[in-house]
Design an enzyme around this catalytic site. Structure first.
Site, PDB file in Angstrom:
ATOM      1  N   HIS A 116      -2.497  -2.620   7.447  1.00 24.56           N
ATOM      2  CA  HIS A 116      -3.557  -1.681   7.057  1.00 24.56           C
ATOM      3  C   HIS A 116      -4.682  -2.457   6.357  1.00 24.56           C
ATOM      4  O   HIS A 116      -5.867  -2.299   6.679  1.00 24.56           O
ATOM      5  CB  HIS A 116      -2.937  -0.633   6.124  1.00 24.56           C
ATOM      6  N   HIS A 166       8.115  -1.751   5.698  1.00 21.88           N
ATOM      7  CA  HIS A 166       7.236  -0.965   4.827  1.00 21.88           C
ATOM      8  C   HIS A 166       6.045  -1.815   4.343  1.00 21.88           C
ATOM      9  O   HIS A 166       4.891  -1.438   4.532  1.00 21.88           O
ATOM     10  CB  HIS A 166       8.060  -0.464   3.636  1.00 21.88           C
ATOM     11  N   GLU A 167       6.355  -2.946   3.748  1.00 20.62           N
ATOM     12  CA  GLU A 167       5.283  -3.799   3.206  1.00 20.62           C
ATOM     13  C   GLU A 167       4.380  -4.311   4.324  1.00 20.62           C
ATOM     14  O   GLU A 167       3.170  -4.450   4.147  1.00 20.62           O
ATOM     15  CB  GLU A 167       5.873  -4.964   2.394  1.00 20.62           C
TER      16      GLU A 167
HETATM   17 ZN   LIG Z   1       4.365   1.332  -0.340  1.00 18.86          ZN
END
Ligand SMILES: [Zn+2]
Length: 600
Positions: free
Chosen positions: A399, A392-393
């Site tokens: 990004h 997730h991180e």
């Molecule tokens: Zn998040």
């Protein structure tokens, strides 16, 4: 407490396990020098004041100054923030961060004339400015600002609105004080017979108890307090909603929801599509509750039975290196360049890996334009959830990495509406990868159930909240009073809809609407649901697609805020103005429930 004694201190951590902040500043001394210089520059804002309407050159000069100041501030603030997170008990860094925050707030004061001064420029002149070549790098910034012109009032009126900001927060503050300070929930006896004070923080842990009487007791005691304060809580929530309605009207919006969605340029149809699509898929959710009830061998399912794991945890162990390897393997559909960059970052020093005394708990990702995209973890090798957290991180980090690389500073920082897409997308790929390689039934069932619970918590539950916000604001806008009975009635109806006809709804659950802090910041939670839906639909598209689908997604990661969020997502391959994305995510949910039913 027992565990805290065993934790190493910050200085005992191996440097290779810690993040390397040297791209931000080589050391504290360098930070100090840069900070002094930056602080002196605050005075520079005064030079541009009153000149913004003079012409494109003057306006461009102001933007250049402001962005360069802001960028230097981001670098200083990120370093101080990350230093505090390493060890929150370290006074030196607390002070460092405090000084940064105080200077940043002085700078915001000094810069506060920019927006109103631009908005006060007559429309015809503004249009000419926007079209001017010298302002080309700031054109989108300007257009975004100018959109607010019809919702900006005269100077006098704006001054009055600004003066009442503090007052308008009274309902929220009263709720927070009551909820966090005054309400006491009593003591619950856990499954080992220990008497433990019930708090907001441990309520969920009690709901995870395998012993039903423990869960029920925590549930009953918590809601007892909400029942005892229900009239006050209805008044504070009403106050917050009335304030939303007031500001939307004062600023010439047709409604409070339109006003809230205006900033992201999200049409209200996106919100309504989400609700409609979730409604269509509610039978899958009812099916899941029935599977859960049967698996738990209960005659009827209550809300306090919906959090306890129905499958025992998998025994897993992934060292840091193995976790990185697993995440990289799962992200293979994103291509070799993405994977190689991420692997370098994670085996290198983007991430602060392990817990130490005083370190901030949980996990977060903090990108900045000039430094590496850092991740804070408190990684434990025996928790599969932590591998998901890493994925997730890492999604946020990549990004930030791509957007910072591709965009100028003013367009690199992505907004919340798209932020959780990049992170949830990675979790989705990890889940699919683990499922594809899961050999035995039990492992498969566990992973399927994990995924089901994630969609339930993020898409179904948040949409129920979003629908509550929609309905209550509509009631307020129609002039009907939002009484205690009205709130309870609206919420009860939603619970009946979202939990289905076979669910044993306890009467006090209708008080849940009084304990969700997000309701004091309305029309925000729907973004969790749209974000996860977009992520699942995009994961589907990339996984089953080819080079084009992958490149579309990678372009999205490089987009920062260079387009509006819906446009970025549309170019990546999902149109949130159509029901397809949410339908895809919830169709998948339905299949997972079917599969779970067969597996257990
Ligand atoms: Zn998040």
């Amino acid at each position: 407490m027992k565990k805290a004694r065993k934790l190493p201190s910050r200085s005992q951590q191996k440097p290779s396990d810690c993040w390397d902040l040297s791209r931000l500043f080589p050391d504290d001394e360098a930070w100090e020098t840069a900070f002094r210089r930056w602080e002196k520059r605050i005075a520079g804002y005064a030079k541009h004041r009153g000149k913004l309407a003079e012409g494109p050159g003057a306006l461009a000069a102001c933007f250049r100054f402001d962005l360069s100041f802001d960028r230097a501030g981001e670098r200083l603030g990120t370093y101080a923030h990350l230093k505090v997170a390493e060890d929150t008990t370290n006074d030196t860094y607390q002070r460092m961060y405090g000084r940064f925050v105080s200077a940043a707030s002085r700078a915001a004061q000094a810069a506060s004339y920019i927006r109103p001064e631009i908005l006060a420029i007559p429309s015809g002149k503004l249009e000419k400015l926007i079209a001017d070549r010298r302002l080309a790098p700031y054109r989108l910034m300007l257009e975004r600002l100018v959109r607010h012109k019809p919702h900006t009032l005269s100077r006098k009126e704006e001054r009055l609105l600004a003066m009442q900001t503090e007052m308008a927060e009274t309902a929220t503050h009263a709720f927070e004080q009551l909820d966090n300070a005054d309400m006491k929930f009593g003591v619950v006896q856990d499954e080992k017979g220990r008497r433990i004070e019930l708090t907001h923080a441990n309520f969920l842990a009690f709901l995870h108890s395998p012993k039903r009487s423990v869960r029920r007791s925590a549930f009953t005691k918590l809601y007892r307090q909400y029942a005892d304060h229900q009239h006050t809580l209805a008044a504070t929530l009403n106050g917050s909603i009335q304030s939303d309605v007031y500001y939307a009207r004062a600023r010439n919006f047709a409604g409070s929801r339109e006003a809230a969605l205006f900033g992201d340029r999200v049409p209200e149809s996106v919100y309504d599509n989400l609700i409609a699509s979730v409604h269509r898929h509610l039978p899958s959710l009812y099916h899941y509750y029935d599977v859960r009830r049967r698996k738990m061998r209960l005659r009827d399912l209550h809300h306090y039975d919906t959090y306890v794991p129905i499958l025992s945890k998998l025994q897993t162990r992934h060292t840091w290196a193995q976790a990185v390897e697993l995440v990289i393997a799962a992200l293979a559909p994103l291509g070799s360049e993405y994977c190689a960059t991420l692997e370098r970052g994670l085996t290198g020093r983007w991430c602060d890996r392990y817990e130490n005394r005083g370190k901030q708990s949980g996990a977060f990702s903090a990108g900045s334009y000039d430094g590496d995209p850092h991740i804070l973890m408190n990684y434990q090798a025996d928790l599969l959830d932590h591998v998901f957290t890493l994925a997730h991180e890492a999604g946020h980090s990549m990004h930030s990495y791509y957007s910072a690389k591709q965009q100028p500073y003013q367009y690199y920082d992505y907004v919340i509406f798209v932020a959780e897409v990049a992170s949830t997308f990675n979790e989705e790929l990890l889940s699919r990868h683990l499922l594809a390689t899961a050999r035995d039934r039990r492992r498969r069932a566990y992973l399927v159930n994990r995924q089901i619970d994630a969609v339930r918590a993020t898409v179904f539950r948040q949409t129920m909240f979003a629908e509550f916000e929609k309905t209550t604001h509509e009631v307020a806008e129609s002039g009907e009073p939002l009484t205690l009975e009205a709130f309870r009635g609206i919420y009860r109806e939603l619970l009946e809809k979202y939990f289905g006809p076979d669910f044993a709804l306890d009467d006090e659950l209708s008080l849940e609407c009084f304990r969700i802090p997000h309701f004091y910041r309305a029309f925000y939670v729907y973004k969790y649901a749209t974000g996860m839906s977009a992520a699942i639909a995009l994961a589907d598209r990339v996984e089953s697609g080819g080079r084009r689908e992958r490149d579309d997604y990678l372009r999205f990661l490089r987009g920062g805020c260079s387009q509006d969020p819906l446009d970025l997502l549309r170019d990546a391959g999902v149109d949130m103005e159509k029901p397809h994305a949410v339908d895809t995510a919830l169709d998948r949910f339905g299949q997972l429930v079917e599969e779970l039913d067969e597996l257990i």
